[in-house]
Design a protein around this motif. Structure first.
Motif, PDB file in Angstrom:
ATOM      1  N   SER A  52       1.829 -14.503   0.732  1.00  0.00           N
ATOM      2  CA  SER A  52       3.230 -14.571   0.264  1.00  0.00           C
ATOM      3  C   SER A  52       3.274 -15.076  -1.062  1.00  0.00           C
ATOM      4  O   SER A  52       4.401 -15.141  -1.542  1.00  0.00           O
ATOM      5  CB  SER A  52       3.761 -15.840   1.283  1.00  0.00           C
ATOM      6  OG  SER A  52       3.253 -17.008   1.333  1.00  0.00           O
ATOM      7  N   GLU A  53       2.229 -15.467  -1.483  1.00  0.00           N
ATOM      8  CA  GLU A  53       2.290 -16.094  -3.115  1.00  0.00           C
ATOM      9  C   GLU A  53       1.980 -15.162  -4.025  1.00  0.00           C
ATOM     10  O   GLU A  53       1.478 -15.304  -5.190  1.00  0.00           O
ATOM     11  CB  GLU A  53       1.318 -17.231  -3.147  1.00  0.00           C
ATOM     12  CG  GLU A  53       1.858 -18.453  -2.099  1.00  0.00           C
ATOM     13  CD  GLU A  53       2.969 -19.143  -2.633  1.00  0.00           C
ATOM     14  OE1 GLU A  53       3.490 -19.034  -3.781  1.00  0.00           O
ATOM     15  OE2 GLU A  53       3.648 -19.556  -1.504  1.00  0.00           O
ATOM     16  N   ASN A  54       1.722 -13.944  -3.637  1.00  0.00           N
ATOM     17  CA  ASN A  54       1.112 -12.721  -4.415  1.00  0.00           C
ATOM     18  C   ASN A  54       1.948 -12.796  -5.966  1.00  0.00           C
ATOM     19  O   ASN A  54       1.338 -12.583  -6.763  1.00  0.00           O
ATOM     20  CB  ASN A  54       0.992 -11.352  -3.813  1.00  0.00           C
ATOM     21  CG  ASN A  54      -0.037 -11.242  -2.801  1.00  0.00           C
ATOM     22  OD1 ASN A  54      -0.982 -11.854  -2.892  1.00  0.00           O
ATOM     23  ND2 ASN A  54      -0.003 -10.491  -1.830  1.00  0.00           N
ATOM     24  N   LEU A  55       3.447 -12.543  -5.916  1.00  0.00           N
ATOM     25  CA  LEU A  55       4.142 -12.427  -6.919  1.00  0.00           C
ATOM     26  C   LEU A  55       3.860 -13.856  -8.065  1.00  0.00           C
ATOM     27  O   LEU A  55       3.642 -13.395  -9.131  1.00  0.00           O
ATOM     28  CB  LEU A  55       5.598 -12.798  -6.640  1.00  0.00           C
ATOM     29  CG  LEU A  55       6.069 -11.233  -5.789  1.00  0.00           C
ATOM     30  CD1 LEU A  55       7.389 -11.552  -5.504  1.00  0.00           C
ATOM     31  CD2 LEU A  55       5.954 -10.152  -7.063  1.00  0.00           C
ATOM     32  N   ALA A  56       3.704 -14.663  -7.344  1.00  0.00           N
ATOM     33  CA  ALA A  56       3.272 -16.103  -8.249  1.00  0.00           C
ATOM     34  C   ALA A  56       2.011 -15.922  -8.702  1.00  0.00           C
ATOM     35  O   ALA A  56       1.763 -16.115 -10.043  1.00  0.00           O
ATOM     36  CB  ALA A  56       3.238 -17.290  -7.553  1.00  0.00           C
ATOM     37  N   MET A  57       0.970 -15.338  -7.935  1.00  0.00           N
ATOM     38  CA  MET A  57      -0.293 -15.456  -8.532  1.00  0.00           C
ATOM     39  C   MET A  57      -0.381 -14.344  -9.672  1.00  0.00           C
ATOM     40  O   MET A  57      -1.296 -14.531 -10.471  1.00  0.00           O
ATOM     41  CB  MET A  57      -1.417 -15.035  -7.318  1.00  0.00           C
ATOM     42  CG  MET A  57      -1.477 -16.299  -6.514  1.00  0.00           C
ATOM     43  SD  MET A  57      -2.844 -16.032  -5.313  1.00  0.00           S
ATOM     44  CE  MET A  57      -2.228 -14.904  -4.039  1.00  0.00           C
TER      45      MET A  57
END
Length: 215
Positions: A52-57
């Motif tokens: 769910s944190e792919n965009l941030a990573m």
């Protein structure tokens, strides 16, 4: 990071962990008593949360943080934290210890999708690196009879990068293996021929002895 530590801990202690009774505990403070199922369930859930944190990573450049990684040789091929995380997820999904044969087959579809995404977004050395990793991973999962051909085709690709030196090393290794197999095959054939000849000589000798007795 935590999922990586947990997975590393499991790999280092799997010979003990695999003998434990499944309790389905998710209390990290009790990790030293966890069973294989505990680790598997925890890691699956942890990777789901991290997804769910792919965009941030994807917005975090990895180069500036390379000093905190133990193996920095390949960090240059990961442009973002998301790239590094994706390979960690591939390692987890490929685990023969944690997943059944059927689960591994299902995971392979996801693994190839992850690699395809990494390959599509990358260029030059990074692209070659992920293509090479995909080839190697798939040949480990299902032994390839044409691995040498695949490696040679990757070498001939129009993608530029000095990473091809590492691919060339793999090509040499495969050529050496092929030569050894050919030699072993030849020795096997010669061995069979020698055994056959010995049997024929034995038969002829027996026949000769019989003829002398009859005479």
């Amino acid at each position: 990071m935590l999922s990586g530590f947990t997975f590393d801990y499991y790999n280092e202690h799997s010979w003990q962990i695999n003998d434990r009774t499944n309790m389905n505990s998710q209390d990290v403070s009790q990790i030293e008593t966890w069973s294989k199922l505990d680790f598997k369930n925890y890691l699956i859930q942890n990777f789901k949360e991290l997804d769910s944190e792919n965009l941030a990573m994807n917005k975090i450049s990895l180069v500036k943080y390379k000093d905190i990684f133990s193996n920095t040789d390949y960090i240059a091929y990961f442009s973002t934290l998301k790239d590094w995380y994706s390979l960690k997820k591939v390692n987890f999904l490929s685990s023969n210890e944690l997943f059944t044969k059927n689960e591994l087959a299902e995971n392979r579809v996801l693994i190839n999708t992850i690699f395809d995404e990494l390959i599509a977004k990358s260029t030059d050395n990074s692209k070659l690196y992920f293509m090479h990793q995909k080839l190697s991973e798939n040949c480990i999962a299902t032994p390839c009879k044409d691995k040498l051909v695949q490696l040679q085709n990757l070498m001939k690709s129009n993608i530029e990068g000095d990473y091809k030196v590492l691919i060339a090393e793999d090509v040499v290794d495969e050529l050496i293996k092929a030569k050894k197999k050919k030699k072993q095959f030849s020795l096997s054939i010669l061995s069979k021929i020698n055994i056959r000849n010995l049997l024929l000589l034995r038969i002829l000798k027996i026949r000769k002895i019989k003829s002398l007795i009859l005479f």
